[in-house]
Design a protein around this motif. Structure first.
Motif, PDB file in Angstrom:
ATOM      1  N   ASP A   1       0.830  -1.204   0.000  1.00 23.67           N
ATOM      2  CA  ASP A   1       0.000   0.000   0.000  1.00 23.67           C
ATOM      3  C   ASP A   1       0.866   1.255   0.000  1.00 23.67           C
ATOM      4  OD1 ASP A   1      -2.168   1.643   0.092  1.00 23.67           O
ATOM      5  OD2 ASP A   1      -2.476   1.448   2.246  1.00 23.67           O
ATOM      6  N   GLN A   2       1.411   1.560  -1.160  1.00 19.97           N
ATOM      7  CA  GLN A   2       2.200   2.782  -1.282  1.00 19.97           C
ATOM      8  C   GLN A   2       2.009   3.337  -2.683  1.00 19.97           C
ATOM      9  OE1 GLN A   2       3.904   4.524   0.857  1.00 19.97           O
ATOM     10  NE2 GLN A   2       4.631   6.026  -0.610  1.00 19.97           N
ATOM     11  N   TRP A   3       1.328   4.460  -2.760  1.00 21.70           N
ATOM     12  CA  TRP A   3       1.005   5.016  -4.077  1.00 21.70           C
ATOM     13  C   TRP A   3       1.517   6.424  -4.268  1.00 21.70           C
ATOM     14  CZ3 TRP A   3      -0.585   0.953  -6.499  1.00 21.70           C
ATOM     15  CH2 TRP A   3      -1.336  -0.016  -5.829  1.00 21.70           C
ATOM     16  N   GLY A   4       1.942   7.104  -3.199  1.00 26.43           N
ATOM     17  CA  GLY A   4       2.374   8.482  -3.350  1.00 26.43           C
ATOM     18  C   GLY A   4       1.242   9.333  -3.886  1.00 26.43           C
ATOM     19  N   PRO A   5       1.492  10.122  -4.942  1.00 25.80           N
ATOM     20  CA  PRO A   5       0.470  11.010  -5.482  1.00 25.80           C
ATOM     21  C   PRO A   5      -0.733  10.288  -6.062  1.00 25.80           C
ATOM     22  CG  PRO A   5       2.655  11.626  -6.253  1.00 25.80           C
ATOM     23  CD  PRO A   5       2.782  10.292  -5.590  1.00 25.80           C
ATOM     24  N   LEU A   6      -0.615   8.965  -6.281  1.00 24.18           N
ATOM     25  CA  LEU A   6      -1.714   8.220  -6.879  1.00 24.18           C
ATOM     26  C   LEU A   6      -2.650   7.614  -5.842  1.00 24.18           C
ATOM     27  CD1 LEU A   6       0.328   6.310  -9.604  1.00 24.18           C
ATOM     28  CD2 LEU A   6      -0.991   8.396  -9.896  1.00 24.18           C
ATOM     29  N   SER A   7      -2.382   7.819  -4.552  1.00 23.92           N
ATOM     30  CA  SER A   7      -3.144   7.123  -3.513  1.00 23.92           C
ATOM     31  C   SER A   7      -4.639   7.404  -3.598  1.00 23.92           C
ATOM     32  CB  SER A   7      -2.610   7.504  -2.128  1.00 23.92           C
ATOM     33  OG  SER A   7      -2.692   8.903  -1.935  1.00 23.92           O
TER      34      SER A   7
ATOM     35  N   ASP B   1       9.226  12.690 -12.318  1.00 19.28           N
ATOM     36  CA  ASP B   1       8.555  12.966 -11.059  1.00 19.28           C
ATOM     37  C   ASP B   1       7.346  13.874 -11.249  1.00 19.28           C
ATOM     38  OD1 ASP B   1       9.088  15.754 -10.735  1.00 19.28           O
ATOM     39  OD2 ASP B   1      11.040  15.354  -9.847  1.00 19.28           O
ATOM     40  N   ILE B   2       6.454  13.848 -10.254  1.00 14.59           N
ATOM     41  CA  ILE B   2       5.220  14.623 -10.306  1.00 14.59           C
ATOM     42  C   ILE B   2       5.321  15.840  -9.387  1.00 14.59           C
ATOM     43  CG2 ILE B   2       2.756  14.598  -9.748  1.00 14.59           C
ATOM     44  CD1 ILE B   2       2.703  11.681 -10.525  1.00 14.59           C
TER      45      ILE B   2
ATOM     46  N   ASP C   1       9.005   9.102  -3.585  1.00 16.66           N
ATOM     47  CA  ASP C   1       7.881  10.026  -3.667  1.00 16.66           C
ATOM     48  C   ASP C   1       7.886  10.760  -5.000  1.00 16.66           C
ATOM     49  OD1 ASP C   1       6.923   9.480  -1.119  1.00 16.66           O
ATOM     50  OD2 ASP C   1       8.265  10.939  -0.188  1.00 16.66           O
ATOM     51  N   GLY C   2       6.689  11.186  -5.397  1.00 22.23           N
ATOM     52  CA  GLY C   2       6.584  12.114  -6.507  1.00 22.23           C
ATOM     53  C   GLY C   2       6.567  11.517  -7.887  1.00 22.23           C
ATOM     54  N   LEU C   3       6.643  10.202  -8.008  1.00 18.33           N
ATOM     55  CA  LEU C   3       6.650   9.596  -9.331  1.00 18.33           C
ATOM     56  C   LEU C   3       5.254   9.139  -9.732  1.00 18.33           C
ATOM     57  CD1 LEU C   3       9.873   7.408  -9.212  1.00 18.33           C
ATOM     58  CD2 LEU C   3       9.523   9.474 -10.537  1.00 18.33           C
ATOM     59  N   GLY C   4       4.999   9.124 -11.034  1.00 18.20           N
ATOM     60  CA  GLY C   4       3.739   8.598 -11.538  1.00 18.20           C
ATOM     61  C   GLY C   4       3.726   7.086 -11.559  1.00 18.20           C
TER      62      GLY C   4
ATOM     63  N   GLY D   1       7.796   2.806  -6.802  1.00 20.12           N
ATOM     64  CA  GLY D   1       9.171   2.362  -6.715  1.00 20.12           C
ATOM     65  C   GLY D   1       9.775   2.685  -5.366  1.00 20.12           C
ATOM     66  N   LEU D   2      10.959   2.173  -5.143  1.00 18.86           N
ATOM     67  CA  LEU D   2      11.683   2.368  -3.894  1.00 18.86           C
ATOM     68  C   LEU D   2      12.892   3.247  -4.140  1.00 18.86           C
ATOM     69  CD1 LEU D   2      11.771  -1.362  -2.678  1.00 18.86           C
ATOM     70  CD2 LEU D   2      10.014   0.357  -2.192  1.00 18.86           C
ATOM     71  N   SER D   3      13.209   4.085  -3.158  1.00 23.11           N
ATOM     72  CA  SER D   3      14.460   4.832  -3.227  1.00 23.11           C
ATOM     73  C   SER D   3      15.541   4.153  -2.386  1.00 23.11           C
ATOM     74  CB  SER D   3      14.261   6.272  -2.755  1.00 23.11           C
ATOM     75  OG  SER D   3      13.831   6.314  -1.415  1.00 23.11           O
ATOM     76  N   ARG D   4      15.132   3.225  -1.500  1.00 22.72           N
ATOM     77  CA  ARG D   4      16.117   2.487  -0.704  1.00 22.72           C
ATOM     78  C   ARG D   4      15.560   1.123  -0.330  1.00 22.72           C
ATOM     79  NH1 ARG D   4      17.319   5.982   3.430  1.00 22.72           N
ATOM     80  NH2 ARG D   4      16.087   4.986   5.063  1.00 22.72           N
ATOM     81  N   LEU D   5      16.403   0.098  -0.440  1.00 21.74           N
ATOM     82  CA  LEU D   5      16.072  -1.248  -0.007  1.00 21.74           C
ATOM     83  C   LEU D   5      17.357  -1.859   0.566  1.00 21.74           C
ATOM     84  CD1 LEU D   5      14.104  -3.644   0.170  1.00 21.74           C
ATOM     85  CD2 LEU D   5      14.788  -4.280  -2.146  1.00 21.74           C
ATOM     86  N   GLN D   6      17.530  -1.699   1.879  1.00 21.48           N
ATOM     87  CA  GLN D   6      18.737  -2.184   2.532  1.00 21.48           C
ATOM     88  C   GLN D   6      18.580  -3.645   2.942  1.00 21.48           C
ATOM     89  OE1 GLN D   6      18.855   1.585   5.130  1.00 21.48           O
ATOM     90  NE2 GLN D   6      20.977   0.830   5.228  1.00 21.48           N
ATOM     91  N   VAL D   7      19.601  -4.438   2.647  1.00 26.11           N
ATOM     92  CA  VAL D   7      19.517  -5.877   2.868  1.00 26.11           C
ATOM     93  C   VAL D   7      20.720  -6.375   3.651  1.00 26.11           C
ATOM     94  CG1 VAL D   7      18.131  -6.282   0.793  1.00 26.11           C
ATOM     95  CG2 VAL D   7      20.633  -6.337   0.644  1.00 26.11           C
ATOM     96  N   SER D   8      20.529  -7.531   4.251  1.00 21.59           N
ATOM     97  CA  SER D   8      21.612  -8.255   4.922  1.00 21.59           C
ATOM     98  C   SER D   8      21.569  -9.699   4.479  1.00 21.59           C
ATOM     99  CB  SER D   8      21.466  -8.138   6.445  1.00 21.59           C
ATOM    100  OG  SER D   8      21.612  -6.793   6.872  1.00 21.59           O
ATOM    101  N   TRP D   9      22.582 -10.481   4.877  1.00 20.29           N
ATOM    102  CA  TRP D   9      22.631 -11.906   4.537  1.00 20.29           C
ATOM    103  C   TRP D   9      23.538 -12.646   5.498  1.00 20.29           C
ATOM    104  CZ3 TRP D   9      24.283  -7.908   1.484  1.00 20.29           C
ATOM    105  CH2 TRP D   9      25.665  -7.730   1.340  1.00 20.29           C
TER     106      TRP D   9
END
Length: 388
Positions: A7-13, A162-163, A374-377, A380-388
């Protein structure tokens, strides 16, 4: 193996509220009113009916979804023979044979970025070090753009997509810079052609089959349409797997199922939740309503892809037997995404290599490992930090 509606839509929510109606009247962020189609079958009807026009949506008096619309002379804004002519000129670049030949190249580039991820260690951001640079490098290579110029493109393209995050003045300035660069690059390629798509298109232009403006716009369209969308889809697919450890572990044990898993991940969490706006050129019966001439229609691909009338257990992933019905993420009909084979190829290779090289991959234990862009039509993600 149930996948939630992320549930993440930014300007489209405001546009993406679920509802029981297959088609409903909604207000857009611009203040226009349009029809939102949620059902799969109705959505396919809209996407194949020539009475719903992309070109008409660019007219000044037409309703507007947002300001992130392609240019009027873009292939994505054309109908009929004009659209078919341009599409035919570039369709060979995305053929099954061409994609098969690109597979080793994409795999090599993916491994190069994953080497960086491994060197940086746990806590690394997969968006910045994999999902963002990979599609841009692949597209620039296809088009024939020098590798050293790819950072310029990232800045230009992200501002144009961006929007909310940049002003109209900034968008206009970046657009002019990008056009000037492409004009100069095409002049250089005319003098010294290479084995790339831009050189091929320049040859078509010089035979009189493509105008100068069409040549420039087509090059920009291919770049912009394939970059941010593929970056977003790689991030969303990876996030979906990392939020369901059972699915990730099953794919580690059964890597032969990744192909079907990619289709399910793209179906359940598409980077493009809505189509571009289309405008009716005459009254068109659609479900229980009649869309009048001049009214706008958008198809909610997310909801169509989860239509229980079409997909059994629509919220769950089926990557063992697969689905018999194609999803709508890449559209349908004559405007179906040309770059779908390339996007699929990149998502599949990224997941195959992640699963093999990082079988214990998980979200990093930091305060905010996932940050939405934020702000895109598109999503998407601006960060996805991972470990292993």
């Amino acid at each position: 193996m149930s996948q939630p509606l992320i549930d993440q839509w930014g300007p489209l929510s405001a546009l993406m509220s679920p509802g029981p109606e297959e088609i409903a009247r909604i207000a857009t962020p611009t203040g226009s009113e349009v029809w939102l189609v949620r059902g799969y079958s109705l959505g396919r009807s809209v996407l194949t009916d020539p009475r719903f026009s992309r070109a008409a949506a660019l007219r000044p008096q037409a309703p507007k979804l947002n300001d992130a619309q392609p240019a009027a002379d873009s292939m994505m804004s054309m109908d009929g023979s004009r659209h078919a002519r341009l599409r035919r000129l570039v369709s060979g670049a995305f053929s099954t044979g061409r994609m098969a030949r690109m597979s080793d190249f994409v795999a090599q580039v993916t491994d190069r970025h994953l080497d960086t991820v491994a060197d940086l260690g746990p806590g690394t951001d997969l968006i910045g070090h994999l999902a963002r640079p990979l599609p841009l490098f692949v597209l620039c290579s296809m088009l024939g753009i020098p590798e050293e110029d790819t950072p310029l493109f990232r800045g230009w393209v992200e501002v144009l997509f961006d929007i909310d995050a940049s002003s109209p003045r900034e968008k206009a300035r970046r657009r002019i810079e990008l056009i000037e660069y492409m004009t100069d690059l095409m002049d250089r390629k005319r003098r010294a052609p290479g084995e790339d798509l831009l050189s091929d298109l320049i040859a078509v232009h010089d035979r009189g089959e493509l105008s100068t403006n069409e040549l420039l716009t087509l090059g920009l369209t291919l770049l912009m349409a394939g970059y941010e969308t593929t970056t977003g889809q790689i991030g969303l697919a990876t996030l979906s797997l990392l939020t369901d450890r059972g699915v990730y572990e099953e794919l580690v044990a059964h890597p032969d199922r990744v192909g079907k898993a990619v289709e399910e991940l793209i179906r359940l969490n598409p980077v493009t939740p809505l189509t571009f706006l289309r405008v009716a050129t005459e009254p068109v019966p659609l479900g229980e309503v009649t869309v009048q001439a001049g009214e706008g229609v958008v198809v909610a691909l997310m909801f169509g892809n989860r239509d229980a009338e079409v997909f059994a257990k629509p919220e769950s992933m089926d990557f063992v037997s697969g689905r018999g019905t194609p999803h709508l993420t890449f559209g349908h009909g004559v405007h179906r995404c040309l770059g779908a084979p390339l996007a699929r190829l990149q998502v599949r290779i990224v997941l195959e290599h992640l699963l093999r090289r990082f079988p214990t991959l998980r979200l990093a234990e930091v305060e905010e490992p996932v940050v939405w862009k934020d702000g895109l039509g598109i999503r998407g993600l601006s960060r996805l930090q991972v470990s292993w």
